[in-house]
Scaffold this active site. Structure first.
Site, PDB file in Angstrom:
ATOM      1  N   ASN A 174      24.248  34.032  71.358  1.00 13.96           N
ATOM      2  CA  ASN A 174      24.651  35.336  71.914  1.00 13.96           C
ATOM      3  C   ASN A 174      26.133  35.524  71.600  1.00 13.96           C
ATOM      4  O   ASN A 174      26.990  34.934  72.258  1.00 13.96           O
ATOM      5  CB  ASN A 174      24.407  35.340  73.431  1.00 13.96           C
ATOM      6  CG  ASN A 174      24.927  36.609  74.086  1.00 13.96           C
ATOM      7  OD1 ASN A 174      25.232  37.585  73.413  1.00 13.96           O
ATOM      8  ND2 ASN A 174      25.035  36.586  75.411  1.00 13.96           N
ATOM      9  N   TRP A 175      26.391  36.325  70.572  1.00 10.47           N
ATOM     10  CA  TRP A 175      27.793  36.527  70.151  1.00 10.47           C
ATOM     11  C   TRP A 175      28.547  37.448  71.101  1.00 10.47           C
ATOM     12  O   TRP A 175      29.750  37.653  70.951  1.00 10.47           O
ATOM     13  CB  TRP A 175      27.839  37.114  68.738  1.00 10.47           C
ATOM     14  CG  TRP A 175      27.525  36.134  67.647  1.00 10.47           C
ATOM     15  CD1 TRP A 175      27.188  34.821  67.795  1.00 10.47           C
ATOM     16  CD2 TRP A 175      27.524  36.388  66.228  1.00 10.47           C
ATOM     17  NE1 TRP A 175      26.978  34.242  66.565  1.00 10.47           N
ATOM     18  CE2 TRP A 175      27.174  35.178  65.592  1.00 10.47           C
ATOM     19  CE3 TRP A 175      27.769  37.515  65.444  1.00 10.47           C
ATOM     20  CZ2 TRP A 175      27.077  35.074  64.202  1.00 10.47           C
ATOM     21  CZ3 TRP A 175      27.674  37.408  64.067  1.00 10.47           C
ATOM     22  CH2 TRP A 175      27.332  36.196  63.449  1.00 10.47           C
ATOM     23  N   LYS A 176      27.854  38.076  72.034  1.00  9.10           N
ATOM     24  CA  LYS A 176      28.475  39.046  72.957  1.00  9.10           C
ATOM     25  C   LYS A 176      29.260  40.093  72.147  1.00  9.10           C
ATOM     26  O   LYS A 176      28.808  40.484  71.082  1.00  9.10           O
ATOM     27  CB  LYS A 176      29.352  38.320  73.981  1.00  9.10           C
ATOM     28  CG  LYS A 176      28.600  37.161  74.650  1.00  9.10           C
ATOM     29  CD  LYS A 176      29.280  36.647  75.867  1.00  9.10           C
ATOM     30  CE  LYS A 176      28.539  35.413  76.377  1.00  9.10           C
ATOM     31  NZ  LYS A 176      28.970  35.005  77.693  1.00  9.10           N
ATOM     32  N   HIS A 182      20.946  40.443  80.635  1.00  8.75           N
ATOM     33  CA  HIS A 182      22.025  39.452  80.721  1.00  8.75           C
ATOM     34  C   HIS A 182      22.892  39.754  81.948  1.00  8.75           C
ATOM     35  O   HIS A 182      23.164  40.921  82.259  1.00  8.75           O
ATOM     36  CB  HIS A 182      22.870  39.469  79.439  1.00  8.75           C
ATOM     37  CG  HIS A 182      23.776  38.288  79.342  1.00  8.75           C
ATOM     38  ND1 HIS A 182      24.963  38.211  80.047  1.00  8.75           N
ATOM     39  CD2 HIS A 182      23.665  37.117  78.668  1.00  8.75           C
ATOM     40  CE1 HIS A 182      25.534  37.042  79.789  1.00  8.75           C
ATOM     41  NE2 HIS A 182      24.771  36.367  78.955  1.00  8.75           N
ATOM     42  N   GLU A 192      25.955  39.649  82.468  1.00 13.57           N
ATOM     43  CA  GLU A 192      27.176  40.446  82.237  1.00 13.57           C
ATOM     44  C   GLU A 192      26.856  41.940  82.214  1.00 13.57           C
ATOM     45  O   GLU A 192      27.691  42.765  82.581  1.00 13.57           O
ATOM     46  CB  GLU A 192      27.851  39.995  80.927  1.00 13.57           C
ATOM     47  CG  GLU A 192      28.513  38.633  81.106  1.00 13.57           C
ATOM     48  CD  GLU A 192      28.707  37.854  79.820  1.00 13.57           C
ATOM     49  OE1 GLU A 192      28.525  38.411  78.729  1.00 13.57           O
ATOM     50  OE2 GLU A 192      29.043  36.660  79.927  1.00 13.57           O
ATOM     51  N   GLU A 213      19.578  31.327  83.270  1.00 13.05           N
ATOM     52  CA  GLU A 213      21.035  31.286  83.123  1.00 13.05           C
ATOM     53  C   GLU A 213      21.694  31.376  84.494  1.00 13.05           C
ATOM     54  O   GLU A 213      21.963  32.491  84.994  1.00 13.05           O
ATOM     55  CB  GLU A 213      21.516  32.468  82.276  1.00 13.05           C
ATOM     56  CG  GLU A 213      21.024  32.444  80.852  1.00 13.05           C
ATOM     57  CD  GLU A 213      22.081  33.016  79.918  1.00 13.05           C
ATOM     58  OE1 GLU A 213      22.540  32.269  79.049  1.00 13.05           O
ATOM     59  OE2 GLU A 213      22.456  34.176  80.073  1.00 13.05           O
ATOM     60  N   GLY A 217      30.089  30.448  80.884  1.00 15.20           N
ATOM     61  CA  GLY A 217      31.524  30.476  80.624  1.00 15.20           C
ATOM     62  C   GLY A 217      32.223  29.276  81.235  1.00 15.20           C
ATOM     63  O   GLY A 217      31.671  28.175  81.213  1.00 15.20           O
ATOM     64  N   SER A 220      27.211  27.361  79.353  1.00 18.15           N
ATOM     65  CA  SER A 220      28.163  26.328  78.902  1.00 18.15           C
ATOM     66  C   SER A 220      27.533  25.241  78.025  1.00 18.15           C
ATOM     67  O   SER A 220      27.895  24.066  78.154  1.00 18.15           O
ATOM     68  CB  SER A 220      28.859  25.692  80.106  1.00 18.15           C
ATOM     69  OG  SER A 220      29.554  26.666  80.829  1.00 18.15           O
ATOM     70  N   GLY A 247      26.428  30.918  74.341  1.00 17.16           N
ATOM     71  CA  GLY A 247      27.410  31.997  74.273  1.00 17.16           C
ATOM     72  C   GLY A 247      28.615  31.585  73.447  1.00 17.16           C
ATOM     73  O   GLY A 247      28.561  31.573  72.211  1.00 17.16           O
TER      74      GLY A 247
HETATM   75  C1  PEP Z   1      25.697  33.455  77.948  1.00 13.04           C
HETATM   76  O1  PEP Z   1      26.553  34.314  78.080  1.00 13.04           O
HETATM   77  O2  PEP Z   1      24.510  33.765  77.869  1.00 13.04           O
HETATM   78  C2  PEP Z   1      26.117  32.057  77.860  1.00 13.04           C
HETATM   79  C3  PEP Z   1      25.209  31.135  77.951  1.00 13.04           C
HETATM   80  O3  PEP Z   1      27.455  31.863  77.685  1.00 13.04           O
HETATM   81  P1  PEP Z   1      28.219  30.451  77.563  1.00 13.04           P
HETATM   82  O4  PEP Z   1      27.428  29.582  76.620  1.00 13.04           O
HETATM   83  O5  PEP Z   1      29.565  30.802  77.010  1.00 13.04           O
HETATM   84  O6  PEP Z   1      28.271  29.862  78.929  1.00 13.04           O
END
Ligand code: PEP
Length: 259
Positions: free
Chosen positions: A9-11, A98, A100, A173, A179, A219, A240
């Site tokens: 997930n490049w966001k 998601h 976010e 998640e 994060g 993470s 992420g």
């Molecule tokens: C995400 O945003 O779906 C995610 C898993 O982010 P990260 O790996 O940075 O925790």
């Protein structure tokens, strides 16, 4: 054993098309010998057409989509992207719900439910994100929250065919583990993933519940990916920030090869 699914997930990254192409090419080069693993890259919408033309052993996904396929008598939808447009670009996966998007954009479970339905009806694979906040976890409400999210986000899909339902993937998640806050321990992730599988089998569809892929996100790095991937019931990972570094992401996908 089911193929592990590794989703990037490049966001809202990277900042330019040139960087997006570079990142994609570096990932592609580093994982060219990967076998028996489903690697899915989800860039921002605007980069999809340029990345599509380069697709190899990597599948393409988007980070969201709208709940209508075209302008209808319910309205025209300025700014939105439909599942059929995504399909036309070669997308096979769509991340939905998601945290976010819930937090910053106000996306609700009812909206997510409509999106899951239209994505599955278009024979795309939906990656539905569910997870509890830190506060809910500390109040001992994780399971209650997960059950409620599933019930609300999957309400409209009960009548779909088994073939359409087979395209549903859940991403567990825990919001507090995304994060800088994470990760969640493997045992806690596993416990909640098994719970989600049980709820789907019991409340929705026994067959789908038994076979559904549930992946973990929060993470994930090359250092901890194997600990999650080695568990039979954890069917992959959603990555992420670590997916924005080609070497790191390639190394995560390689962990799936060790199993
Ligand atoms: C995400 O945003 O779906 C995610 C898993 O982010 P990260 O790996 O940075 O925790």
């Amino acid at each position: 054993m089911m193929k592990k699914i590794i989703v990037a997930n490049w966001k809202m990254n990277p900042a330019t098309l040139q960087e997006a192409k570079q990142l994609f090419n570096s990932i592609k080069k580093s994982i060219k010998n990967i076998k028996n693993t489903e690697v899915v890259i989800c860039p921002p919408f605007v980069y999809l057409p340029n990345i599509k033309s380069q697709i190899s052993n990597i599948k393409l996904g988007s980070q969201d989509c709208f709940w209508e396929n075209s302008s209808t008598n319910r309205g025209a939808f300025t700014g939105e992207i439909s599942p059929s447009m995504l399909k036309n670009l070669g997308c096979q996966y769509v991340i939905l719900g998601h945290s976010e998007r819930k937090q910053h954009i106000g996306e609700t479970d009812e909206m997510i439910n409509k999106k899951v339905e239209v994505v599955l009806k278009n024979n795309l694979r939906a990656i539905l994100c569910v997870g509890e906040t830190k506060k809910e976890r500390e109040a001992g409400q994780t399971k209650k929250v997960l059950k409620k999210q599933l019930e609300k986000c999957l309400k409209k899909i009960i009548g779909l065919s088994n073939r359409q339902l087979a395209n549903l993937i859940i991403a567990y998640e825990p919001i507090w583990a995304i994060g800088p806050g994470g990760p969640c321990s493997v045992s806690e992730a596993l416990e909640n993933i098994l719970f989600l599988k049980k709820i789907i089998a019991r409340n929705f569809n026994q067959k789908i519940g038994k076979n559904i892929s549930i992946i973990y996100g929060g993470s994930i790095t090359s250092q901890n990916a194997f600990d999650f991937l080695k568990e039979k019931e954890i069917n992959g990972v959603l990555v992420g920030s670590a997916s924005l570094k080609a070497d790191e992401f390639a190394s995560i996908t390689k962990q799936a090869q060790k199993i």
